[in-house]
Design a protein around this motif. Structure first.
Motif, short mmCIF file in Angstrom:
data_model
loop_
_atom_site.label_atom_id
_atom_site.label_comp_id
_atom_site.label_asym_id
_atom_site.label_seq_id
_atom_site.Cartn_x
_atom_site.Cartn_y
_atom_site.Cartn_z
N LYS A 121 44.06 36.99 21.27
CA LYS A 121 45.24 37.63 20.67
C LYS A 121 45.96 38.49 21.70
N ALA A 122 45.23 39.26 22.48
CA ALA A 122 45.84 40.15 23.47
C ALA A 122 46.55 39.35 24.57
N VAL A 123 45.97 38.25 25.00
CA VAL A 123 46.62 37.40 26.00
C VAL A 123 47.91 36.82 25.44
N ALA A 124 47.90 36.36 24.20
CA ALA A 124 49.11 35.80 23.59
C ALA A 124 50.20 36.86 23.43
N GLU A 125 49.81 38.10 23.19
CA GLU A 125 50.80 39.18 23.06
C GLU A 125 51.34 39.62 24.41
N ALA A 126 50.55 39.47 25.47
CA ALA A 126 50.97 39.93 26.79
C ALA A 126 51.73 38.87 27.58
N TRP A 127 51.33 37.60 27.49
CA TRP A 127 51.92 36.52 28.28
C TRP A 127 52.70 35.54 27.41
N THR A 128 53.71 34.93 27.99
CA THR A 128 54.38 33.80 27.36
C THR A 128 53.41 32.61 27.39
N PRO A 129 53.61 31.59 26.56
CA PRO A 129 52.69 30.44 26.56
C PRO A 129 52.59 29.77 27.94
N GLU A 130 53.67 29.75 28.69
CA GLU A 130 53.67 29.12 30.01
C GLU A 130 53.39 30.12 31.13
N GLY A 185 51.64 32.72 33.84
CA GLY A 185 50.63 32.46 34.84
C GLY A 185 50.05 33.72 35.43
N TYR A 186 48.92 33.53 36.12
CA TYR A 186 48.22 34.61 36.79
C TYR A 186 47.70 34.08 38.12
N THR A 187 48.06 34.76 39.21
CA THR A 187 47.60 34.37 40.54
C THR A 187 47.11 35.59 41.28
N ASP A 188 45.89 35.49 41.83
CA ASP A 188 45.37 36.49 42.75
C ASP A 188 44.56 35.73 43.80
N PRO A 189 43.93 36.39 44.75
CA PRO A 189 43.21 35.64 45.77
C PRO A 189 42.07 34.77 45.25
N LEU A 190 41.60 35.03 44.03
CA LEU A 190 40.48 34.29 43.47
C LEU A 190 40.84 33.31 42.37
N ARG A 205 54.76 35.76 34.89
CA ARG A 205 53.95 35.55 36.10
C ARG A 205 53.36 36.86 36.57
N VAL A 206 52.11 36.81 37.00
CA VAL A 206 51.44 37.93 37.64
C VAL A 206 51.04 37.50 39.04
N LEU A 207 51.38 38.31 40.02
CA LEU A 207 50.89 38.14 41.38
C LEU A 207 49.99 39.33 41.67
N GLY A 208 48.69 39.08 41.77
CA GLY A 208 47.72 40.14 41.94
C GLY A 208 47.22 40.24 43.37
N PHE A 209 46.99 41.46 43.81
CA PHE A 209 46.48 41.73 45.15
C PHE A 209 45.25 42.61 45.04
N LEU A 210 44.21 42.25 45.79
CA LEU A 210 42.96 43.00 45.76
C LEU A 210 42.88 43.89 46.98
N ASP A 211 42.81 45.21 46.76
CA ASP A 211 42.73 46.17 47.85
C ASP A 211 41.30 46.57 48.18
N ARG A 212 40.42 46.53 47.17
CA ARG A 212 39.02 46.91 47.36
C ARG A 212 38.15 45.96 46.54
N VAL A 213 37.23 45.28 47.23
CA VAL A 213 36.32 44.34 46.57
C VAL A 213 34.93 44.53 47.17
N PRO A 214 33.89 44.61 46.33
CA PRO A 214 32.55 44.77 46.88
C PRO A 214 32.09 43.52 47.63
N ALA A 215 31.25 43.69 48.61
CA ALA A 215 30.71 42.56 49.36
C ALA A 215 30.01 41.61 48.40
N GLY A 216 30.23 40.33 48.58
CA GLY A 216 29.58 39.33 47.77
C GLY A 216 30.23 39.04 46.43
N ALA A 217 31.31 39.74 46.13
CA ALA A 217 31.99 39.52 44.82
C ALA A 217 32.91 38.33 44.89
#
Length: 127
Positions: free
Chosen positions: A29-38, A40-45, A115-127
């Motif tokens: 429900k929360a995803v449908a309220e936040a995003w349009t049906p088409e 997208g979400y993009t980050d390094p992972l 559309r979301v373009l995500g950037f990771l500034d801090r990530v633990p080793a091995g994540a």
């Protein structure tokens, strides 16, 4: 100069609500309220489109980091159909925040995310 509006803040609030939903029905429900049906979400992972794929990415984050919540860092900055904001992933038990980043979102006319373009500034080793 930014024109920080309620529209940008509302979109960011819905976005965090989606990322913090843990029950399958509430998450869908929360995803449908936040995003349009088409939308997208993009980050390094991840690079996904549509509610089902976005829901799967969020559910996977909760599996990898159980007991963590996404919290905004600073204020939402926005103009026209674009907003940006920082965030961190916080362990509710001890307050540590091993993951942090910022996102840039493009909004549709109805205020939902295209559309979301995500950037990771801090990530633990091995994540």
């Amino acid at each position: 100069m930014s024109a920080n509006t309620d529209r940008h803040q509302t979109a960011a609030a819905r976005y965090f609500e989606a990322w913090n939903a843990t029950e399958p029905e509430a998450l869908a429900k929360a995803v449908a309220e936040a995003w349009t049906p088409e939308g997208g979400y993009t980050d390094p992972l991840a690079d996904v489109t549509g509610h089902a794929q976005i829901t799967a990415v969020i559910a996977a984050a909760h599996e990898q980091f159980p007991g963590f919540v996404f919290r905004p860092l600073g204020v939402v900055d926005g103009h026209h159909d674009t907003a940006r904001f920082g965030w961190e992933l916080v362990n509710e038990a001890d307050g540590s925040a091993p993951v942090a980043g910022f996102d840039v979102v493009t909004l549709s006319e109805d205020g939902r995310i295209l559309r979301v373009l995500g950037f990771l500034d801090r990530v633990p080793a091995g994540a």
